[in-house]
Structures are given as C-alpha cells and as structure tokens.
Design a protein around this motif. Structure first.
Motif, PDB file in Angstrom:
ATOM      1  N   ASP A  55      59.203  15.332  -5.664  1.00  0.00           N
ATOM      2  CA  ASP A  55      59.400  16.664  -6.229  1.00  0.00           C
ATOM      3  C   ASP A  55      59.903  16.571  -7.673  1.00  0.00           C
ATOM      4  O   ASP A  55      59.432  17.307  -8.558  1.00  0.00           O
ATOM      5  CB  ASP A  55      60.381  17.450  -5.366  1.00  0.00           C
ATOM      6  N   TYR A  56      60.866  15.667  -7.910  1.00  0.00           N
ATOM      7  CA  TYR A  56      61.375  15.525  -9.277  1.00  0.00           C
ATOM      8  C   TYR A  56      60.296  14.992 -10.218  1.00  0.00           C
ATOM      9  O   TYR A  56      60.233  15.387 -11.395  1.00  0.00           O
ATOM     10  CB  TYR A  56      62.576  14.576  -9.294  1.00  0.00           C
ATOM     11  N   LEU A  57      59.411  14.147  -9.733  1.00  0.00           N
ATOM     12  CA  LEU A  57      58.336  13.636 -10.578  1.00  0.00           C
ATOM     13  C   LEU A  57      57.355  14.740 -10.965  1.00  0.00           C
ATOM     14  O   LEU A  57      56.741  14.687 -12.038  1.00  0.00           O
ATOM     15  CB  LEU A  57      57.582  12.517  -9.849  1.00  0.00           C
ATOM     16  N   SER A  58      57.235  15.729 -10.101  1.00  0.00           N
ATOM     17  CA  SER A  58      56.277  16.802 -10.387  1.00  0.00           C
ATOM     18  C   SER A  58      56.658  17.579 -11.647  1.00  0.00           C
ATOM     19  O   SER A  58      55.797  18.171 -12.306  1.00  0.00           O
ATOM     20  CB  SER A  58      56.179  17.756  -9.187  1.00  0.00           C
ATOM     21  N   TYR A  59      57.953  17.577 -12.007  1.00  0.00           N
ATOM     22  CA  TYR A  59      58.376  18.261 -13.224  1.00  0.00           C
ATOM     23  C   TYR A  59      57.828  17.551 -14.461  1.00  0.00           C
ATOM     24  O   TYR A  59      57.599  18.175 -15.497  1.00  0.00           O
ATOM     25  CB  TYR A  59      59.899  18.314 -13.303  1.00  0.00           C
ATOM     26  N   TYR A  60      57.632  16.267 -14.344  1.00  0.00           N
ATOM     27  CA  TYR A  60      57.104  15.504 -15.481  1.00  0.00           C
ATOM     28  C   TYR A  60      55.583  15.554 -15.506  1.00  0.00           C
ATOM     29  O   TYR A  60      54.974  15.427 -16.564  1.00  0.00           O
ATOM     30  CB  TYR A  60      57.573  14.059 -15.397  1.00  0.00           C
ATOM     31  N   GLU A  61      54.962  15.741 -14.359  1.00  0.00           N
ATOM     32  CA  GLU A  61      53.517  15.870 -14.320  1.00  0.00           C
ATOM     33  C   GLU A  61      53.079  17.220 -14.876  1.00  0.00           C
ATOM     34  O   GLU A  61      52.047  17.334 -15.524  1.00  0.00           O
ATOM     35  CB  GLU A  61      53.019  15.752 -12.864  1.00  0.00           C
ATOM     36  N   ASN A  62      53.922  18.217 -14.570  1.00  0.00           N
ATOM     37  CA  ASN A  62      53.592  19.583 -14.982  1.00  0.00           C
ATOM     38  C   ASN A  62      54.777  20.165 -15.750  1.00  0.00           C
ATOM     39  O   ASN A  62      55.682  20.751 -15.150  1.00  0.00           O
ATOM     40  CB  ASN A  62      53.264  20.442 -13.765  1.00  0.00           C
ATOM     41  N   PRO A  63      54.810  20.009 -17.066  1.00  0.00           N
ATOM     42  CA  PRO A  63      55.941  20.506 -17.857  1.00  0.00           C
ATOM     43  C   PRO A  63      56.190  21.989 -17.684  1.00  0.00           C
ATOM     44  O   PRO A  63      57.320  22.453 -17.827  1.00  0.00           O
ATOM     45  CB  PRO A  63      55.521  20.180 -19.299  1.00  0.00           C
ATOM     46  N   GLU A  64      55.120  22.766 -17.382  1.00  0.00           N
ATOM     47  CA  GLU A  64      55.299  24.208 -17.205  1.00  0.00           C
ATOM     48  C   GLU A  64      56.220  24.518 -16.022  1.00  0.00           C
ATOM     49  O   GLU A  64      56.925  25.514 -16.007  1.00  0.00           O
ATOM     50  CB  GLU A  64      53.931  24.870 -16.985  1.00  0.00           C
ATOM     51  N   LYS A  65      56.237  23.628 -15.021  1.00  0.00           N
ATOM     52  CA  LYS A  65      57.062  23.855 -13.842  1.00  0.00           C
ATOM     53  C   LYS A  65      58.544  23.856 -14.196  1.00  0.00           C
ATOM     54  O   LYS A  65      59.335  24.598 -13.639  1.00  0.00           O
ATOM     55  CB  LYS A  65      56.771  22.770 -12.797  1.00  0.00           C
ATOM     56  N   GLY A  66      58.870  23.030 -15.180  1.00  0.00           N
ATOM     57  CA  GLY A  66      60.262  22.963 -15.590  1.00  0.00           C
ATOM     58  C   GLY A  66      60.572  23.828 -16.788  1.00  0.00           C
ATOM     59  O   GLY A  66      61.630  23.694 -17.399  1.00  0.00           O
ATOM     60  N   GLY A  67      59.675  24.697 -17.157  1.00  0.00           N
ATOM     61  CA  GLY A  67      59.926  25.575 -18.293  1.00  0.00           C
ATOM     62  C   GLY A  67      59.604  24.926 -19.626  1.00  0.00           C
ATOM     63  O   GLY A  67      60.053  25.399 -20.672  1.00  0.00           O
ATOM     64  N   GLY A  68      58.787  23.853 -19.631  1.00  0.00           N
ATOM     65  CA  GLY A  68      58.419  23.190 -20.884  1.00  0.00           C
ATOM     66  C   GLY A  68      57.314  23.933 -21.596  1.00  0.00           C
ATOM     67  O   GLY A  68      56.809  24.959 -21.135  1.00  0.00           O
ATOM     68  N   MET A  69      56.862  23.367 -22.754  1.00  0.00           N
ATOM     69  CA  MET A  69      55.833  24.055 -23.535  1.00  0.00           C
ATOM     70  C   MET A  69      54.505  24.044 -22.795  1.00  0.00           C
ATOM     71  O   MET A  69      54.194  23.133 -22.048  1.00  0.00           O
ATOM     72  CB  MET A  69      55.678  23.408 -24.912  1.00  0.00           C
ATOM     73  N   GLN A  70      53.739  25.104 -23.039  1.00  0.00           N
ATOM     74  CA  GLN A  70      52.444  25.235 -22.414  1.00  0.00           C
ATOM     75  C   GLN A  70      51.359  24.778 -23.375  1.00  0.00           C
ATOM     76  O   GLN A  70      51.584  24.589 -24.558  1.00  0.00           O
ATOM     77  CB  GLN A  70      52.222  26.688 -22.000  1.00  0.00           C
ATOM     78  N   GLY A  71      50.161  24.598 -22.834  1.00  0.00           N
ATOM     79  CA  GLY A  71      49.042  24.190 -23.670  1.00  0.00           C
ATOM     80  C   GLY A  71      48.521  22.844 -23.240  1.00  0.00           C
ATOM     81  O   GLY A  71      48.848  22.312 -22.176  1.00  0.00           O
ATOM     82  N   THR A  72      47.668  22.286 -24.118  1.00  0.00           N
ATOM     83  CA  THR A  72      47.066  21.000 -23.802  1.00  0.00           C
ATOM     84  C   THR A  72      48.110  19.908 -23.796  1.00  0.00           C
ATOM     85  O   THR A  72      48.924  19.803 -24.712  1.00  0.00           O
ATOM     86  CB  THR A  72      45.980  20.654 -24.838  1.00  0.00           C
ATOM     87  N   ASN A  73      48.070  19.055 -22.740  1.00  0.00           N
ATOM     88  CA  ASN A  73      49.002  17.928 -22.606  1.00  0.00           C
ATOM     89  C   ASN A  73      48.210  16.644 -22.729  1.00  0.00           C
ATOM     90  O   ASN A  73      47.491  16.252 -21.818  1.00  0.00           O
ATOM     91  CB  ASN A  73      49.718  18.005 -21.250  1.00  0.00           C
ATOM     92  N   LEU A  74      48.314  16.018 -23.907  1.00  0.00           N
ATOM     93  CA  LEU A  74      47.557  14.778 -24.144  1.00  0.00           C
ATOM     94  C   LEU A  74      48.078  13.620 -23.301  1.00  0.00           C
ATOM     95  O   LEU A  74      47.404  12.601 -23.146  1.00  0.00           O
ATOM     96  CB  LEU A  74      47.605  14.408 -25.624  1.00  0.00           C
TER      97      LEU A  74
END
Length: 629
Positions: free
Chosen positions: A81-100
């Motif tokens: 579950d904690y790793l999923s925050y790094y896979e999907n930054p939007e889940k943790g409130g990070g910036m949206q858009g293309t993730n290179l």
C-alpha cells in the motif's frame, strides 16, 4: 539536372544525420531515465519499508518501552500500500500530468523476517538491552555481575549442605544400630556387675543364686541375638553408604575450581569423615568390630561356662565374671547431648517438612493465587533455538534489570496484569502465583543457607561453639572424625535456621547483606534449637540487598533465554486483555524484502538485462530495516 541531384543527396544526408542525432538523444534520455527509475524504485522501497516500521505497536512501546511492528500477517500488504503512493503520485496529493519516471510493483517477498521469538528470542533480548542502556543502568548491571561468582559458590555449598543433612539420616540409622548393640552391652554389663556383687557377698550359690544365673544366661543369649542383628544392619547401611559416597566423590571432583578453597576443603573433610563409616580401617568400623567381638565373647563365655561346683559358683564362673566385668567396663553409661541433638537437628527436619511459604511468610493466607490464562504462549510454542547467539554476561545483567524494572513482584505489583508476581513467574515458570512464590522462596533459602555456611566457615568462634556441641553429642564414642562430621552437620543446620530468618526479613521488606559480618548474624546455636525462634520479631534494615536485590541475583543465576520467553508470555497475556489479536510471534523486529518493479520504455527500447517479454524493464530491489541493529 546535376544541380538537383546534389541538393537531394544533401537532404538525405541531413535526414540520416538527424535520425542518428535523434537516436543518440533518445538513447541518452532513456538511459538517464532508466537509471533514475532504478534509483527512484529503490528509494520508494526503502521509504515504504521505513513507513511500515514507523507504525510500531504503541501499547508495547508505552508499557514496555519496546519497538515492534506487531502485525506480521499484514506486513507485506501494508508495504504494498505504501509503495502505491510512489507508483501513483496523485494518490498522495502529488503533481498531476505525465510521469516520465513511472514504475509499478510486480511482486514482493521476504528475504528475511525476524520476529521477537525467532533465533532463541535474540531480537527481544536486543530490545530489552537497548532499553536498559537508554536508562543508564549499565554500571548497576556490572555491579550485579560482580557478585555472580560468589552467589554461584553459595549455591554449590548449599547443595552440598542439603546432601550432608541427608547423609546424617543414613548415619543415624547406623548409629541407632550401634547404640542398640551398646545398649544391650550395657545390660550385659549390669548383669556381670550383679554376678560380681553376689560373688563378693557369697550369695551366688545353687540354692539362692539360681534365678540370677538364669537371668544372666538369658541376657547372654539375647546379647548374641541383638549383636548379630544390629551388626548385620550396620553392614547393610554401610554398604549402601559406600556406594553413594563413591558417586559423591566424583561429584566433589567436579566442584573443584567452582568453589573457593576454604569451601572445597570443608567439603572434602566432611566426605572423609563420612568414609570413616565405610572404610574397613575406619575408626567407626573399628569401634563396631571391637564392640561386636567384645559382646559376643562375653555372652558366649557366660552362656557356656559351668555354673556350679559342689553347690557353689565354679572357679570357671568366677573367672568369667571377673574378666567379663573388666572387659565390659569400657562401656560408658553416659549418653550426653541426646536432648540437644533432637532439639536442633530434629526441629530443622520438621521445618523442612512444612510448606515453604508457611515457614517464611508472616501471613501465607494473603498470598495471591492468580493463574495465567490458558493459551499457547511463546515459551510453550516457540521454545528456544540453537540458532540464537551466545548471551554475554553484560546482556544477562541488562535483562535482569529490565525484568525488575518492568514487571511486578511480591510486595510491588503492577496494574492490569494477569499475574501479581510477574518476576517470580519469570523465575519459577509455574502458571500460578503461589507456586512461583514458593519456588523463589526455596531458591532464596538455598542462597542464604549457602552464604551463611560460607560465613560460618570463616568465623572461628562459631566453629568452636559447633565443635563443642558436636563433642557433647558424640563424645561417648571418643571418635574425633565423628565429632568433625557432627560439627559440619550442626553448621549446616545453623546456617539453615539463620537462612529462615533471613528470608522472612526479605519478605517483610527488610534487607539482608549478601556477605554477613558478626553484627549481621541473628541466631545463636542455643536459640537455633527453639522451634518457634524463626517466628519472633527480627530487626530490619533498608538497603541494596532487599527482596528485589536478591531477585536480581536469582535471575542472574538462571537461564536468560528461557527468562526472555517468559517475559514475552507476560507481555502477550497482559496486552491481550485489551487486544485479543496480539501475539508476540507476529511482532517483527527487522526485515529484508525484495520488490520487483516494472517500467515501460518511453524514448527508446534499451537492451537492458531483466526485460520482460513485452520489452518492459524489470528492476529487483532489496531493502532492509531493523529497530535495534
């Protein structure tokens, strides 16, 4: 036409050059991205692992100052579950858009997972040592260790004393048979004296001395029977004692080096004194043989002699009476000290037949009778493991201090616990409070008996008192080794009676110095014989060597690994009162995990190792975390 061809060839060249440059740029970008994704995946794994361990079980920390992640079965799902925050930054409130640098976890597995009960409880021991060090108790632990050898010697001596008192019972059986022979001999002696008196008075005639001679003949017959019976019993007991002393000799050799020179010398001396009963040339055996021959000869002479000559005592009878009376004069009619013997040694025996708590507690009826709730506890299900490392002396000391700091005991209970006497459970391992307290009381009595005996060996005045009384008890035999043997038995009984007083003081909240001086000694050899002496009011002092101090010594002498598992029993039982799902076997201290990540190519398909069938990159990352390493 030629001009047009030249312009076309230049366009193709620049097109090819542009493709090459573009390929280089894409390869460079993809290579940089590959490296970045690999790094970010590793960082994500480490951060996620730290986040999982940050969720330590607060009740264990709050109550016992130990860090453990308590949900073993939920560990990997939580990490996922904690790793999923790094896979999907939007889940943790990070910036949206293309993730290179997008990546996804493909699988997670443990390479290593250490719980509190693994490897002989090694992780648990590290945790309690860390807590003790954090509270600055290192020096106190070292001071306890400084007493361990002395206490170990006291334990050896105490065990020896117990064996010595058991031999006293066997020797008493031999002495009873010897005294039966001697008593019959004294009876025969009195008959000879009557005969001698009748001869002097001229009343030993066929007319008026017939009854006396009939009595003498019957006494001679009974003496022969009693002597044979008692002698056979002595030989039987001596044979059994000899076999036991052979084993005792082997055990004594094992103790050499583990006890002080004075203690070993005393043990060796007492063993030699015991062998006086078993050696064919031993003084006690010589006395027995002499007495048997004397009685048999005097009885036979009296039974076989012709009584009368011309109605008067025969010359042969007169000679038998004269020689027999002379020979039997060596038998004393004095039994000194028997009352003293029963009033000390017999009372000690009666004390040992009492319940230990009745002996050392003022009010045994107020003892807790709580029982550990039924369940599969760490000490039962996990046991110990040879995989655990060697426990150092300092770690043993730290574990002892942790025990008395975080668990209740007699006289100082903890709130909301399944047992009142927790430290006693850690020592005694019974499920019942009362039984554990009895175990501790016995151990305290053994330690104090041993320490008191060591003191008596160094006190010349008290040794002289014991030897004087011993001489009174066995003085009628005139055999010095028996005096020495009885002296050792008396010293053991004296040390035991003093130990009873010591343990009562400790349970009353007082203090008993580990090593005593003259001013610290409570009992006299005379008063020790009083049956109710140990129940009298005893002066008390406060100090380091109170009940808790002695608990530390007893814990230090025990098996630290087993004690750690019993601590875990109590932690689990206490916390499960509010959390039925808590188990020490699920408490994780450290872990090594491997996570496989997948990332799709973006600019170029690089020929990297570990690519999946669809061309995606596969990364295998390993991370480790431990609370105490």
């Amino acid at each position: 036409m030629e001009s047009q061809k030249g312009q076309g060839s230049i366009s193709v060249f620049f097109a090819m050059l542009l493709v090459t440059i573009f390929a280089i740029i894409c390869t460079s970008l993809e290579s940089a991205r590959y490296t970045a994704v690999s790094y970010l995946a590793a960082q994500a794994e480490e951060s996620a692992l730290e986040s999982v361990f940050a969720g330590y079980y607060n009740p264990v920390w709050k109550r016992y100052h130990l860090f453990f992640m308590a949900d073993g079965p939920g560990f990997l799902p939580m990490l996922q579950d904690y790793l999923s925050y790094y896979e999907n930054p939007e889940k943790g409130g990070g910036m949206q858009g293309t993730n290179l640098y997008e990546f996804h976890q493909k699988g997670i597995k443990f390479l290593e997972c250490v719980t509190a009960v693994d490897q002989g409880g090694e992780a648990f021991l590290k945790a309690i040592v860390a807590d003790t060090e954090a509270h600055g108790k290192t020096e106190l632990a070292e001071s306890l260790l400084g007493q361990s050898e002395l206490v170990k010697e006291a334990g050896e001596v105490s065990e020896y004393i117990g064996g010595l008192l058991e031999y006293e019972q066997e020797i008493s059986a031999i002495e009873e048979s010897y005294k039966a022979m001697e008593s019959q001999g004294k009876h025969l002696k009195s008959v000879y004296q009557e005969l001698e008196k009748a001869l002097k008075e001229g009343t030993l005639t066929a007319d008026i001395g017939k009854e006396l001679l009939e009595k003498a003949k019957n006494c001679a017959t009974e003496t022969s029977r009693q002597t044979a019976e008692s002698y056979a019993e002595i030989l039987k007991c001596t044979k059994l004692l000899e076999e036991e002393l052979e084993l005792e000799t082997e055990e004594l050799l094992k103790k050499e080096g583990s006890v002080g020179e004075l203690s070993y010398e005393q043990m060796e001396t007492e063993l030699e004194n015991l062998k006086e009963y078993t050696r064919e040339d031993g003084s006690r055996r010589n006395e027995t043989e002499f007495l048997k021959e004397l009685l048999n000869e005097c009885a036979k002479n009296l039974a076989d002699v012709e009584f009368w000559e011309d109605g008067k005592a025969s010359v042969a009878l007169q000679e038998v009476v004269r020689e027999g009376g002379k020979s039997l004069s060596v038998l004393s009619g004095h039994d000194s000290g028997e009352k003293q013997k029963s009033s000390l040694l017999e009372v000690v025996k009666s004390w040992k037949s009492e319940g230990i708590l009745d002996l050392v507690l003022e009010d045994p009826g107020n003892v807790s009778d709580k029982t550990l709730p039924a369940g599969d506890y760490p000490s039962e299900t996990a046991g110990t493991s040879e995989e655990g490392g060697t426990i150092s002396a300092q770690e043993k000391g730290m574990a002892v201090l942790y025990t008395v700091s975080h668990f209740g005991r007699f006289g100082r209970g903890q709130k909301d616990t399944v047992l009142d006497y927790e430290a006693e459970y850690i020592l005694g391992k019974s499920e019942n409070d009362k039984e554990n307290l009895a175990v501790v009381a016995e151990k305290l009595l053994a330690v104090r008996t041993g320490m008191n005996f060591l003191y008596l060996l160094g006190d010349g005045q008290k040794q002289a008192e014991a030897e004087l009384l011993a001489a009174a008890l066995v003085g009628f035999t005139g055999i010095y080794p028996l005096v020495k043997l009885m002296k050792g038995i008396l010293l053991g009984a004296w040390a035991f009676t003093e130990a009873v007083c010591d343990v009562r003081i400790l349970f009353q909240g007082g203090q008993v110095p580990l090593v005593k001086t003259v001013s610290d000694w409570n009992t006299s050899l005379e008063k020790a014989a009083e049956e109710a002496f140990y129940k009298r009011e005893i002066s008390q002092r406060k100090g380091v060597w109170d009940y808790e101090g002695y608990l530390c010594i007893l814990l230090l002498m025990g098996d630290t690994e087993h004690q750690c598992f019993r601590m875990m029993d109590l932690i689990e039982a206490n916390l499960r009162k509010n959390d039925s799902g808590f188990f020490m076997e699920n408490c994780i201290s450290s872990a090594v995990v491997e996570v496989s990540f997948q990332a799709e190519p973006r600019f170029f398909h690089l020929p990297m190792p570990g690519k999946s069938r669809n061309g995606a990159y596969i990364f295998y990352k390993t991370a480790a975390y431990s609370y105490y390493d």
